[in-house]
Write an enzyme that holds these catalytic residues in place. Sequence first.
Site, mmCIF file in Angstrom:
data_model
loop_
_atom_site.group_PDB
_atom_site.id
_atom_site.type_symbol
_atom_site.label_atom_id
_atom_site.label_comp_id
_atom_site.label_asym_id
_atom_site.label_seq_id
_atom_site.Cartn_x
_atom_site.Cartn_y
_atom_site.Cartn_z
ATOM 1 N N PHE A 134 7.755 29.177 49.496
ATOM 2 C CA PHE A 134 8.424 27.916 49.820
ATOM 3 C C PHE A 134 9.626 28.202 50.741
ATOM 4 O O PHE A 134 10.324 29.188 50.548
ATOM 5 C CB PHE A 134 8.875 27.256 48.512
ATOM 6 C CG PHE A 134 9.346 25.845 48.664
ATOM 7 C CD1 PHE A 134 8.425 24.802 48.776
ATOM 8 C CD2 PHE A 134 10.689 25.552 48.703
ATOM 9 C CE1 PHE A 134 8.862 23.489 48.904
ATOM 10 C CE2 PHE A 134 11.129 24.239 48.841
ATOM 11 C CZ PHE A 134 10.218 23.204 48.941
ATOM 12 N N ASP A 211 9.875 31.737 40.867
ATOM 13 C CA ASP A 211 10.141 30.317 41.102
ATOM 14 C C ASP A 211 9.008 29.527 40.432
ATOM 15 O O ASP A 211 7.841 29.700 40.774
ATOM 16 C CB ASP A 211 10.175 30.055 42.612
ATOM 17 C CG ASP A 211 10.502 28.608 42.955
ATOM 18 O OD1 ASP A 211 10.183 27.718 42.140
ATOM 19 O OD2 ASP A 211 11.063 28.368 44.042
ATOM 20 N N TYR A 236 12.383 17.768 38.603
ATOM 21 C CA TYR A 236 12.076 16.426 39.116
ATOM 22 C C TYR A 236 10.633 16.296 39.578
ATOM 23 O O TYR A 236 10.253 15.259 40.095
ATOM 24 C CB TYR A 236 13.044 16.044 40.246
ATOM 25 C CG TYR A 236 13.139 17.032 41.382
ATOM 26 C CD1 TYR A 236 12.163 17.083 42.360
ATOM 27 C CD2 TYR A 236 14.207 17.906 41.476
ATOM 28 C CE1 TYR A 236 12.242 17.994 43.390
ATOM 29 C CE2 TYR A 236 14.296 18.819 42.496
ATOM 30 C CZ TYR A 236 13.305 18.862 43.467
ATOM 31 O OH TYR A 236 13.395 19.769 44.486
ATOM 32 N N LYS A 237 9.840 17.361 39.418
ATOM 33 C CA LYS A 237 8.425 17.279 39.806
ATOM 34 C C LYS A 237 7.610 16.883 38.565
ATOM 35 O O LYS A 237 7.703 15.762 38.109
ATOM 36 C CB LYS A 237 8.005 18.599 40.443
ATOM 37 C CG LYS A 237 8.726 18.800 41.786
ATOM 38 C CD LYS A 237 8.492 20.129 42.462
ATOM 39 C CE LYS A 237 9.262 20.162 43.782
ATOM 40 N NZ LYS A 237 9.273 21.479 44.420
#
Length: 410
Positions: A134, A211, A236-237
């Site tokens: 990412f 991560d 928040y996912k």
Amino acid sequence: MTAGTETITLADAERLDREDPLAGFRDRFLPIEDPGVVAYLDGNSLGRPPAATLDRLRELVTREWGTGMIRSWDRGWLELPERLGDRLGAVCLGAGPGQVIVADSTTVCLYKALRAAVALRPGRTELVTDTDNFPTDRYVVAAIARELGLTVRWIESDPRAGVTAEQLAEVVGEDTAVVTLSHVSYRSAYIADMAGINELVHAAGALAVWDLCHSVGAMPVLLDAAGTDFAVGCTYKFLNAGPGAPAFFYARAEHHDRFDQPIAGWIGARDIFAMAPRFEPADGIRRVLSGTPPVLGLVGVEQGVEMLAEAGIERVRAKSTALTRMAIELSERWLAPLGFTVASPRADEVRGGHVTVTHPKAESLARAWIDNGVIIDFRTPDGIRIGLSPLSTGFAELWRAMDRARGVAA
Ligand SMILES: *Cc1c(COP(=O)(O)O)cnc(C)c1O
């Protein structure tokens, strides 16, 4: 689900919804008050709001903040980061108590974790990550390398899969300080072999920082059992904690009394109100904290993790696998003839909570799908991610979305 070459029908999907033990959770999210939306398939970027979060926020603002005012810090607010960290650890991270804390953003937590890990391996000069990690992870790794004069060893990962233990074995060695990877690839949803990679990393004398943004809340993660040193991830996912809700930080207990993180602040000090002349870190995981905890965001984390606890992470994973399998089957049947390719693993065991399909015109097609009520996201250069949130997504919802999408793409 389907026999032989039969296509899954809407009736099949509706039957799966009726048999779904988690179906009741769908009604616990606030309704989408937009009749144009056919399906929300982007909960892997931003989970939908649980109705309970709105109620709890109102109570927090009126009672705890409005009436308790500053006294509320002593009535539970100050303990929230550790209390919710323990809940996350127990509910979905496979982490014993006292090793997880909720703080900052994933980006800031990753910076802190990497600096802490590097400092535990003095004299070693290399950081290892992969070219398809990412962006924020790659940027933080590169920045730390610049800051500390280290070298980054980049693994060339396959965007349709991810980093393998074999690839890792080729680059780790006596110069490696820290290896950092995403557990689930944000692009392909490939699940990396966390335990196997940790073993290689430790055999080289290095530390592993993971991560978990795309795994937390979608599948069981076994941090303690896998031997992970440090891990970070967002809430928040798949955890539905709300836009910009704080992240979490895991540090294995054996590192606690030796690790330092680079942003020393009063909330991470041994005695917050001693106002001491010099910083002395708190014992344990609390030393990760820097500044005042974001209480409004923490409320969202609490609602997200408690809903997940009720559902059970094993059941969530089972539904997640069934949803992604259905997305793959419909993509192969309906989208492949239109020039799409499935770019996520076919094998359930190595596929996370979303499915990526690629197409040369993915960017304009993604826009057209969204305009037609199928909310997905585009990832450069040619990917469309179909995100399946087990608590809020239904099988018929997915079926209708795929049906609409093929009509738009044709
Ligand atoms: C979503 C995501 C992030 C987000 O980081 P923020 O600091 O919350 O913006 C980081 N890493 C991965 C792998 C992600 O999927």
